[in-house]
Write a protein that holds these residues in place. Structure first.
Motif, short mmCIF file in Angstrom:
data_model
loop_
_atom_site.label_atom_id
_atom_site.label_comp_id
_atom_site.label_asym_id
_atom_site.label_seq_id
_atom_site.Cartn_x
_atom_site.Cartn_y
_atom_site.Cartn_z
N ARG A 441 0.83 -1.20 0.00
CA ARG A 441 0.00 0.00 0.00
C ARG A 441 0.86 1.25 0.00
O ARG A 441 0.55 2.25 -0.67
CB ARG A 441 -0.93 -0.02 1.22
CG ARG A 441 -1.96 1.09 1.21
CD ARG A 441 -3.10 0.80 2.17
NE ARG A 441 -2.67 0.75 3.55
CZ ARG A 441 -2.70 -0.34 4.31
NH1 ARG A 441 -3.13 -1.49 3.79
NH2 ARG A 441 -2.30 -0.31 5.56
N SER A 442 1.96 1.21 0.71
CA SER A 442 2.89 2.35 0.74
C SER A 442 3.45 2.62 -0.66
O SER A 442 3.52 3.77 -1.11
CB SER A 442 4.03 2.07 1.72
OG SER A 442 5.01 3.07 1.64
N ASP A 443 3.84 1.56 -1.37
CA ASP A 443 4.36 1.72 -2.73
C ASP A 443 3.29 2.28 -3.66
O ASP A 443 3.57 3.13 -4.52
CB ASP A 443 4.86 0.38 -3.26
CG ASP A 443 6.12 -0.10 -2.55
OD1 ASP A 443 6.82 0.77 -1.99
OD2 ASP A 443 6.39 -1.31 -2.56
N LEU A 444 2.06 1.79 -3.52
CA LEU A 444 0.97 2.25 -4.38
C LEU A 444 0.68 3.73 -4.15
O LEU A 444 0.49 4.50 -5.10
CB LEU A 444 -0.28 1.41 -4.13
CG LEU A 444 -1.52 1.79 -4.95
CD1 LEU A 444 -1.24 1.67 -6.43
CD2 LEU A 444 -2.71 0.93 -4.54
N ILE A 445 0.65 4.12 -2.88
CA ILE A 445 0.40 5.54 -2.56
C ILE A 445 1.49 6.42 -3.16
O ILE A 445 1.22 7.49 -3.72
CB ILE A 445 0.32 5.74 -1.04
CG1 ILE A 445 -0.91 5.01 -0.49
CG2 ILE A 445 0.25 7.21 -0.68
CD1 ILE A 445 -0.97 4.97 1.03
N HIS A 446 2.72 5.96 -3.06
CA HIS A 446 3.84 6.70 -3.63
C HIS A 446 3.64 6.87 -5.13
O HIS A 446 3.80 7.97 -5.69
CB HIS A 446 5.15 5.95 -3.34
CG HIS A 446 6.37 6.70 -3.75
ND1 HIS A 446 7.62 6.12 -3.78
CD2 HIS A 446 6.54 7.97 -4.16
CE1 HIS A 446 8.50 7.02 -4.18
NE2 HIS A 446 7.87 8.15 -4.40
N TYR A 447 3.28 5.80 -5.80
CA TYR A 447 3.11 5.83 -7.25
C TYR A 447 1.98 6.77 -7.65
O TYR A 447 2.11 7.57 -8.59
CB TYR A 447 2.83 4.41 -7.75
CG TYR A 447 2.62 4.31 -9.24
CD1 TYR A 447 3.66 4.58 -10.13
CD2 TYR A 447 1.39 3.93 -9.75
CE1 TYR A 447 3.46 4.49 -11.49
CE2 TYR A 447 1.18 3.82 -11.12
CZ TYR A 447 2.23 4.11 -11.99
OH TYR A 447 2.04 4.02 -13.33
N ILE A 448 0.87 6.73 -6.94
CA ILE A 448 -0.27 7.59 -7.27
C ILE A 448 0.08 9.06 -7.04
O ILE A 448 -0.28 9.93 -7.84
CB ILE A 448 -1.50 7.19 -6.43
CG1 ILE A 448 -1.97 5.79 -6.86
CG2 ILE A 448 -2.62 8.20 -6.59
CD1 ILE A 448 -3.06 5.23 -5.97
#
Length: 667
Positions: A441-448
């Motif tokens: 989830r941390s990686d996804l938030i970063h990407y978004i």
């Protein structure tokens, strides 16, 4: 007569000493001489001799030499012979190493001794100089001196390098810090130690820094328990810590001082262990106005038999290692860290306030710049993060924590997969899945969040600049995909083809702004080999090929009848050239096409009224319902083409990502 290579002994003195070391050694010798004489009112005078060189603008001349005078036992035959013996054990009971005098010659040109001592038939005066070749004592003279005062006068003459301090008060304070254990021992009566100019003026009593008129310069912080116990079993060692405030610190840092035989041996910055100590502290004056506001640093002194027993020959360090070592149960860093935590606890709310300030800075960074770290921020340990951290330092700590969590998760997963007990696997699975989910989830938030920044930049790339001109097509080109590049050199997460179509995130091959045949022929802005899920091949005839053409924002002259930059015709020509097999991939393989190979073409441009008329009347394109784009099917070429406005490309990309931005709170 001795036979010692004095020069080599001096040259072999290790680091850890400084120009104050021989002065401290001489003062300690004077203290021990007074103790040996059992004198109740011992007195030591330190005379500062300055250079004859006059300073500019009337400043004080630099310090050149020191003389230390005491009323101790003097250099009787026993003390004289000890001086003449390398590694003498004469003062071993007091922690003497029999080497301290050699540090004098490391920092000063000469060491001169004059002393009056008592012997059976009266008093004598002995004078000599410390040799620099093979004899420790040279130019010795002895004469009767019936009326001389018993004691010694030791002169360190002509410092080899510029002495770091000029003011007597500054030198006095430094000596107090190095000798503080002598002044704070309730069971010990330290001789009066004074320092002054050579003529006796401006005398300062070092003892008063702690006990009398200068007590406001140094103040002890009471501790509930200053005891440290390290090691285990028969290797267990006990240390005692005492913590002091030092006011008017002169740009010094808070330190941990390890003490051996009442002498400071090493000092290490406390902020190496507790970052909040990196800056000076501030103390407000009393409400009655009796004390002024002032800054201070903290100094923690550590005492213990382990330190006394392991101090090095030159007293510049210890014989145990600084870091972990299998041969030594306790390291210097371990002692210092424990002392640093005691100093931290001693300052209580002051350190807590600084820690909370740091946490606030981290929260602001996460909320404003790095929301993808929210899940990590809940559990991260900030104790090692610098005080007043920069964004780069905060990010470094988060990346380190993220990597640590990922390693731990992998280890747990590997362990779980090796379990033969199905029940154990079932019990541990929910916890592991939750941890994996949080990390992902941390990686996804970063990407978004990065997508949000990219779209903001993309929107500005086709707005008028300050000089009322539109940016070049290269500006928007580089945002979508770097020019003069290809997928062999550009990773999928380093381009932004998703702005146009999410399906273009993962493609086999992207060729950007380079001639397809490697020469000087025409080139499309971007050529993409798509990789549909239904097909397993890479460069296969069944896979679609996509071609892009970009036109500068604000420009519509390509719609003129005489224009040679007709983007629709350009894409058709590229498709026909690819079908004829004229071009190869960067690896030299032919681009595989067949009669039924699907082609997609996209033109990004400014759709003005002129362009709309051109698309409708000359190109036979059909408008899209929102009016922001036009499309057409070229049946004979198996080509589907869209002409899209820059605004539509941005609007559609924002719409596809809006729900994610909303969930993240950055819309």
């Amino acid at each position: 007569m001795s036979n010692v290579n004095v020069k080599r002994a001096v040259e072999n003195i290790r680091s850890g000493t400084n120009v104050y070391t021989p002065l401290v050694e001489t003062i300690v010798n004077a203290i021990q001489a007074i103790e040996a004489a059992s004198i109740e009112k011992g007195r030591i005078d330190i005379l500062v001799r300055r250079s004859n060189q006059q300073e500019l603008e009337g400043g004080q001349p630099p310090v050149e030499s020191f003389t230390v005078i005491d009323n101790g036992i003097g250099f009787n035959d026993e003390n004289r012979d000890s001086f003449d013996t390398l590694y003498s054990d004469h003062k071993i009971a007091q922690g003497g190493k029999g080497f301290g005098r050699f540090t004098c010659l490391k920092y000063f040109d000469d060491l001169l001794i004059e002393s009056v001592f008592q012997y059976e038939e009266g008093r004598k005066k002995r004078a000599f100089k410390m040799g620099k070749q093979t004899d420790i004592i040279v130019n010795e003279s002895i004469e009767e001196c019936p009326y001389g005062d018993i004691g010694s006068r030791v002169t360190m003459r002509k410092v080899k390098r510029a002495f770091p301090d000029k003011k007597v008060k500054t030198i006095a304070r430094t000596l107090v810090e190095r000798l503080l254990p002598y002044f704070i021992d309730a069971d010990y009566q330290c001789p009066e130690i004074g320092i002054s100019e050579e003529d006796g003026t401006g005398r300062i009593i070092l003892n008063d820094f702690v006990s009398n008129q200068l007590a406001a310069m140094i103040k002890e912080i009471p501790l509930q328990d200053g005891r440290i116990v390290l090691g285990s079993g028969d290797k267990e060692q006990t240390f005692q810590v005492r913590v002091f405030k030092l006011y008017s610190p002169r740009n010094q840092k808070s330190k941990i001082s390890l003490v051996a035989d009442r002498r400071e041996v090493t000092d290490t910055a406390i902020h190496s262990f507790v970052p909040e100590f990196v800056d000076e502290f501030f103390e407000e004056g009393s409400s009655e106005g009796e004390e002024r506001d002032r800054n201070y640093i903290v100094k923690a002194y550590v005492f213990g038999p382990y330190l006394d027993a392991n101090v090095s020959l030159e007293r510049g360090g210890f014989d145990f290692p600084k870091g972990e070592d299998l041969l030594h149960p306790i390291s210097q860093a371990e002692i210092e860290q424990a002392a640093a935590y005691i100093a931290r606890d001693a300052l209580g709310d002051t350190i807590t306030a600084r820690q909370e300030k740091k946490r606030t800075q981290v929260r602001s960074y996460v909320e404003d710049s790095a929301p993808w770290h929210r899940t990590i921020a809940e559990d991260i340990d900030l104790s090692s993060m610098p005080y007043n951290p920069t964004p780069e330092q905060i990010e470094t700590v988060f990346q380190r924590e993220k990597f640590s969590q990922e390693v731990a998760i992998r280890q747990q997963v590997d362990k779980m997969l090796s379990e033969t007990d199905a029940a154990g696997l079932k019990d541990g699975l929910p916890k592991i899945l939750d941890q994996i989910s949080r990390t992902s989830r941390s990686d996804l938030i970063h990407y978004i969040a990065l997508r949000k920044h990219v779209l903001t930049l993309f929107g500005k790339s086709f707005e008028l600049t300050d000089d009322l001109k539109y940016p070049s097509e290269g500006t928007v080109h580089d945002i979508i995909f770097p020019r003069k590049g290809d997928s062999a050199a550009t990773a999928y997460d380093d381009h932004n083809l998703w702005i146009i179509d999410e399906r273009l995130n993962f493609t086999f091959f992207v060729h950007s702004d380079k001639p397809l045949d490697g020469g000087t022929s025409e080139r499309p802005d971007i050529l993409v080999f798509d990789k549909p899920v239904l097909f397993r091949g890479d460069n296969e005839a069944s896979n679609p090929i996509t071609v892009f053409e970009f036109k500068k924002p604000g420009r519509d002259d390509f719609a003129n009848p005489s224009s040679k930059e007709d983007p629709v015709q350009q894409i058709v020509r590229y498709v026909n050239s690819i079908k004829k097999g004229k071009f190869k991939t960067p690896k030299g393989r032919p681009i595989q096409v067949a009669e039924n190979t699907p082609f997609y073409g996209y033109v990004m441009c400014e759709i003005t009224e002129k362009v709309k008329e051109w698309l409708k009347m000359e190109k036979d394109f059909t408008p899209m319902p929102d009016g922001g784009g036009w499309f057409k099917w070229f049946g004979n070429n198996n080509l589907y083409m869209e002409v899209l406005s820059w605004d539509k490309v941005l609007r559609d990309a924002e719409m596809r990502n809006r729900v994610f931005f909303h969930k993240l709170g950055i819309d």
